[in-house]
Design a protein around this motif. Structure first.
Motif, PDB file in Angstrom:
ATOM      1  N   VAL A  31      -5.504 -11.125 -58.391  1.00 43.89           N
ATOM      2  CA  VAL A  31      -4.790 -12.380 -58.615  1.00 43.89           C
ATOM      3  C   VAL A  31      -5.825 -13.492 -58.761  1.00 43.89           C
ATOM      4  O   VAL A  31      -6.687 -13.669 -57.890  1.00 43.89           O
TER       5      VAL A  31
ATOM      6  N   GLY B   4       3.713 -17.936 -62.207  1.00 47.23           N
ATOM      7  CA  GLY B   4       3.018 -16.654 -62.237  1.00 47.23           C
ATOM      8  C   GLY B   4       3.075 -16.071 -63.638  1.00 47.23           C
ATOM      9  O   GLY B   4       4.134 -16.085 -64.282  1.00 47.23           O
TER      10      GLY B   4
ATOM     11  N   ARG C 222       1.752 -12.537 -65.767  1.00 49.87           N
ATOM     12  CA  ARG C 222       1.329 -11.182 -65.393  1.00 49.87           C
ATOM     13  C   ARG C 222       0.911 -10.324 -66.578  1.00 49.87           C
ATOM     14  O   ARG C 222       1.508 -10.381 -67.644  1.00 49.87           O
TER      15      ARG C 222
ATOM     16  N   ASN D  13      -0.867 -18.757 -61.145  1.00 47.16           N
ATOM     17  CA  ASN D  13      -1.272 -17.481 -60.553  1.00 47.16           C
ATOM     18  C   ASN D  13      -1.335 -16.424 -61.652  1.00 47.16           C
ATOM     19  O   ASN D  13      -0.306 -16.039 -62.212  1.00 47.16           O
TER      20      ASN D  13
ATOM     21  N   ILE E   8      -1.665 -12.848 -62.573  1.00 47.37           N
ATOM     22  CA  ILE E   8      -1.398 -11.596 -61.866  1.00 47.37           C
ATOM     23  C   ILE E   8      -1.810 -10.425 -62.755  1.00 47.37           C
ATOM     24  O   ILE E   8      -1.183 -10.169 -63.791  1.00 47.37           O
TER      25      ILE E   8
ATOM     26  N   GLN F  42      -1.873  -6.638 -62.738  1.00 42.38           N
ATOM     27  CA  GLN F  42      -1.174  -5.628 -61.953  1.00 42.38           C
ATOM     28  C   GLN F  42      -1.619  -4.210 -62.285  1.00 42.38           C
ATOM     29  O   GLN F  42      -1.781  -3.862 -63.450  1.00 42.38           O
TER      30      GLN F  42
ATOM     31  N   MET G  34       2.205  -4.493 -55.085  1.00 48.13           N
ATOM     32  CA  MET G  34       1.643  -5.831 -54.910  1.00 48.13           C
ATOM     33  C   MET G  34       2.565  -6.703 -54.063  1.00 48.13           C
ATOM     34  O   MET G  34       2.101  -7.462 -53.201  1.00 48.13           O
TER      35      MET G  34
ATOM     36  N   LEU H  55       2.409 -10.398 -52.277  1.00 48.02           N
ATOM     37  CA  LEU H  55       2.086 -11.158 -53.485  1.00 48.02           C
ATOM     38  C   LEU H  55       2.734 -12.539 -53.486  1.00 48.02           C
ATOM     39  O   LEU H  55       2.046 -13.558 -53.623  1.00 48.02           O
TER      40      LEU H  55
END
Length: 388
Positions: free
Chosen positions: A46, A61, A63, A117, A119, A121, A134, A139
């Motif tokens: 992260v 967030g 990702r 953020n 992320i 993964q 996570m 998370l």
């Protein structure tokens, strides 16, 4: 971004083994002054970026998935897999590179109040649920997000087109084992036993009535028996037969109905013949359900940047599954598809032309998509903070 993407493609790593990829991601983020946190979901990363106007306010967030598939690669280009039996056949190398590109840009354009953020993964593939891992490691408690967003490339859709859908966009992914236990014996004297193969063969057909006669025809679902295992010899009726397969639905309610009916069939049909049956049902990923307001917001951003002609707001649902669904169960957000093209980027020397579907040994992510995807991420983040 192209160099990063091809480097990651050449060094694919399987679920929860993405150490080299995570090292690369963490090093890049740190070099741009982004706060790095590691170890969520074993190999997850992260990156936390605070705006120059302060870390207060809202948080978003974004990702990308990092893992590859356990499959061989047939491509012969310079960046083909160097790890036998492993391949980036789903474009996660491109997803990671796109988000890194956006992170680099935003690190030098921090004129917002709030937090991004990033992320990265692990373990999206194969039902390994890296997203859930996570989350289990805190998370969203450690890195709260008011909204969370994800993207995936889509072969066959023109490069730079975006597909959105409010509500259920991808199906749940579930797997089952049905064990039928009879009484084995000599194949020449079947009357002295209870043949589990005959029962299992009948059950394959009966299970399809769950789709055609139990659920409403309006509710889309798939039940596929993909394996049958029984016996080891030509002249022996075995004691046991096993059916395996998958179930896909777009709602938990329909999934509950299907599992209940499958269990009834698995346990009662064998009794008609003097055998027994057992169902083992594993729910891997829930349906991916996009939140309405975040989906409208993301589609509006894509429309403003790329034009209405490039944005499909009522995309048809996809029967594939995605563990980003776990994020959306807890945090408002949305997931979309970005067109990977019709195969213009692929070499014709060794392969037939065409878009080449995901999870195919000849697949390759289209590098022309990298700046488009990164631009989408940047504009989405900027619009999120302007929205207040």
């Amino acid at each position: 971004m192209t160099a990063l993407r091809r480097d990651i493609h050449a060094h694919p790593e399987l679920a929860f083994q993405e150490t080299r990829t995570a090292d690369l991601v963490a090093a890049k983020l740190a070099s741009w002054g982004i706060e790095v946190h590691r170890g969520l979901g074993k190999t997850g990363v992260v990156g936390v970026l605070h705006g120059s106007l302060g870390p207060g306010g809202r948080a978003i967030g974004v990702r990308a998935d990092m893992d590859a598939l356990p499959m061989p690669e047939q491509n012969r280009f310079a960046h083909a897999s160097l790890n036998p039996g492993r391949m980036h056949g789903c474009g996660h190398d491109g997803h990671t590179a796109m988000l890194l590109g956006a992170a680099q840009y935003l690190a030098t354009h921090r004129d917002f109040e709030g937090t991004v953020n990033f992320i990265f993964q692990p373990a999206e593939e194969g039902g390994n649920a890296g997203a859930k891992a996570m989350m289990a490691d805190g998370l969203f408690e450690r890195f709260p997000c008011d909204e969370v967003y994800g993207v995936h490339n889509m072969p066959g859709a023109p490069v730079g087109t975006f597909s959105f859908r409010k509500g259920a966009m991808m199906a749940s992914s579930n797997r089952f084992d049905i064990v039928v236990r009879g009484t084995g014996g000599h194949a020449a004297m079947p009357q002295k036993g209870v043949d589990p193969i005959v029962i299992a063969a009948e059950m394959v057909g009966v299970l399809q009535t769950v789709i055609s006669r139990t659920k409403s025809p309006i509710d889309t679902a798939v039940l596929s028996v993909t394996q049958m295992h029984a016996g080891d010899a030509y002249n022996v009726i075995p004691d046991e037969a096993v059916l395996r397969g998958t179930v896909r639905t777009f709602s938990i309610e329909v999934l509950d109905l299907i599992e209940d009916q499958m269990r009834r069939i698995a346990e009662t049909l064998p009794q008609v013949y003097g055998a027994t049956g057992e169902l083992k049902f594993v729910r891997a990923y829930p349906p991916l359900v996009n939140w309405p307001a975040p989906t409208d917001f993301a589609a509006d951003v894509a429309t403003e940047v790329f034009g209405a002609a490039k944005v499909l707001r009522e995309a048809p649902p996809v029967a594939g599954a995605e563990d980003f669904s776990f994020f959306l169960e807890q945090v408002p957000g949305s997931y979309c598809f970005i067109g990977n093209g019709n195969g213009e980027h692929r070499e014709a020397t060794y392969h037939g032309m065409g878009p080449c579907e995901l999870h195919n040994p000849s697949y390759d992510f289209n590098d022309a998509l990298l700046p488009i995807g990164s631009t989408y991420w940047v504009k989405l983040v900027q619009a999120f903070f302007r929205r207040g």
